[in-house]
Design a protein around this motif. Structure first.
Motif, PDB file in Angstrom:
ATOM      1  N   ILE A  50       0.840  -1.202   0.000  1.00 39.86           N
ATOM      2  CA  ILE A  50       0.000   0.000   0.000  1.00 39.86           C
ATOM      3  C   ILE A  50       0.874   1.251   0.000  1.00 39.86           C
ATOM      4  CG2 ILE A  50      -1.664   1.344   1.334  1.00 39.86           C
ATOM      5  CD1 ILE A  50      -2.895  -1.284   2.298  1.00 39.86           C
ATOM      6  N   ALA A  53       2.361   1.685  -3.369  1.00 44.04           N
ATOM      7  CA  ALA A  53       1.376   2.228  -4.313  1.00 44.04           C
ATOM      8  C   ALA A  53       1.173   3.727  -4.080  1.00 44.04           C
ATOM      9  CB  ALA A  53       0.059   1.479  -4.179  1.00 44.04           C
ATOM     10  N   LEU A  54       1.030   4.098  -2.819  1.00 42.70           N
ATOM     11  CA  LEU A  54       0.780   5.505  -2.509  1.00 42.70           C
ATOM     12  C   LEU A  54       1.995   6.393  -2.781  1.00 42.70           C
ATOM     13  CD1 LEU A  54      -1.336   5.204   0.763  1.00 42.70           C
ATOM     14  CD2 LEU A  54      -2.125   5.555  -1.585  1.00 42.70           C
ATOM     15  N   MET A  59      -4.228   7.938  -4.049  1.00 41.78           N
ATOM     16  CA  MET A  59      -5.279   7.029  -4.513  1.00 41.78           C
ATOM     17  C   MET A  59      -6.403   6.923  -3.503  1.00 41.78           C
ATOM     18  SD  MET A  59      -2.833   3.917  -5.759  1.00 41.78           S
ATOM     19  CE  MET A  59      -3.793   3.060  -7.000  1.00 41.78           C
ATOM     20  N   VAL A  64      -6.675   1.543  -4.548  1.00 45.61           N
ATOM     21  CA  VAL A  64      -5.627   0.756  -3.912  1.00 45.61           C
ATOM     22  C   VAL A  64      -6.011  -0.722  -3.933  1.00 45.61           C
ATOM     23  CG1 VAL A  64      -4.415   0.296  -1.751  1.00 45.61           C
ATOM     24  CG2 VAL A  64      -4.917   2.654  -2.422  1.00 45.61           C
ATOM     25  N   VAL A  75      -7.986  -3.441   2.801  1.00 41.47           N
ATOM     26  CA  VAL A  75      -7.261  -2.199   2.543  1.00 41.47           C
ATOM     27  C   VAL A  75      -7.625  -1.144   3.582  1.00 41.47           C
ATOM     28  CG1 VAL A  75      -7.002  -0.274   0.943  1.00 41.47           C
ATOM     29  CG2 VAL A  75      -7.018  -2.610   0.072  1.00 41.47           C
TER      30      VAL A  75
END
Lengths: 120, 120
Positions: A50, A53-54, A59, A64, A75
């Motif tokens: 996570i 990704a961030l 997002m 996510v 999540v």
DNA sequence: TGAACATATGAACAATCGTTCATATGTAAT
DNA sequence: ATTACATATGAACGATTGTTCATATGTTCA
């Protein structure tokens, strides 16, 4: 009077000077607990993914979930943990809540770890 | 052919472009696992205390045990974990084994965490 | 106000982890 | 070789943790 004996342990082979010197300079229990909590939060593949990704884009929760192939619930639970550790921040826009890394300092935290991992 | 659909999740509200962009740029699963393992190892108060102690002086196992008020066994077990994660190194001298932080890089790893914790 | 939907949360179960206890390994002296 | 001692390791138990499932909260639009 601040210099108590070692009462918690009766082992042999002790370098007393070193031990006493170190004992006095140790971080407080509270600081250790804070550090422990920080690294424990980072010590999970899902949460690291996570964060990863961030670090690439701000997002919303279901983005996510889609990007990582996870359930919305999982999540959301993990974002809560990350939020509590001040690793991510959020921003509400209509029905969505957008998450991103809390600040550049956090990016550095990940970068240093990555460096160690790749340094093999 | 490298651009498969999102098949693991059928949520709505997806910003497809963002999601696809991010998916392509994610770290490999292996890297994430390595990072997870690194931070997981650091995510324990006992091990952090040991690291903290070793950042102050090179010490043998029973010195660490005495300094932290722990059993020899527990310290030894945790040093093994730290060694496996390449966070500490060791050096045998007679019956004793002296441990210390693996390199300056590790000190930095702790320092960045400390900074975050104190940044509250 | 009510329906639709994004997100959050509570309970519970399976899996992981750190400790202790007992014992093994390995080194150094006699 | 045998004893002493520093360190390592295996098994097992209790505690913690991440997920899923079900449901609640909160926001938007008709």
């Amino acid at each position: 009077m601040s210099d108590r004996d070692i009462d918690t342990c009766d082992l042999q082979c002790i370098h007393e000077e070193t031990v006493n010197k170190v004992r006095k300079a140790l971080l407080s229990e509270e600081t250790i607990m804070d550090l422990q909590n920080l690294y424990k939060v980072l010590g999970d593949g899902t949460r690291l993914s996570i964060m990863n990704a961030l670090s690439l884009a701000e997002m919303c929760v279901c983005d996510v979930a889609a990007a990582l192939g996870m359930s919305q619930s999982a999540v959301s639970h993990q974002l809560r943990v990350l939020k509590a550790a001040r690793l991510v921040k959020y921003r509400r826009e209509g029905k969505q809540v957008y998450y991103s890394l809390d600040d550049d300092h956090i990016t550095q935290l990940l970068a240093v770890g990555l460096e160690h991992v790749r340094h093999q």
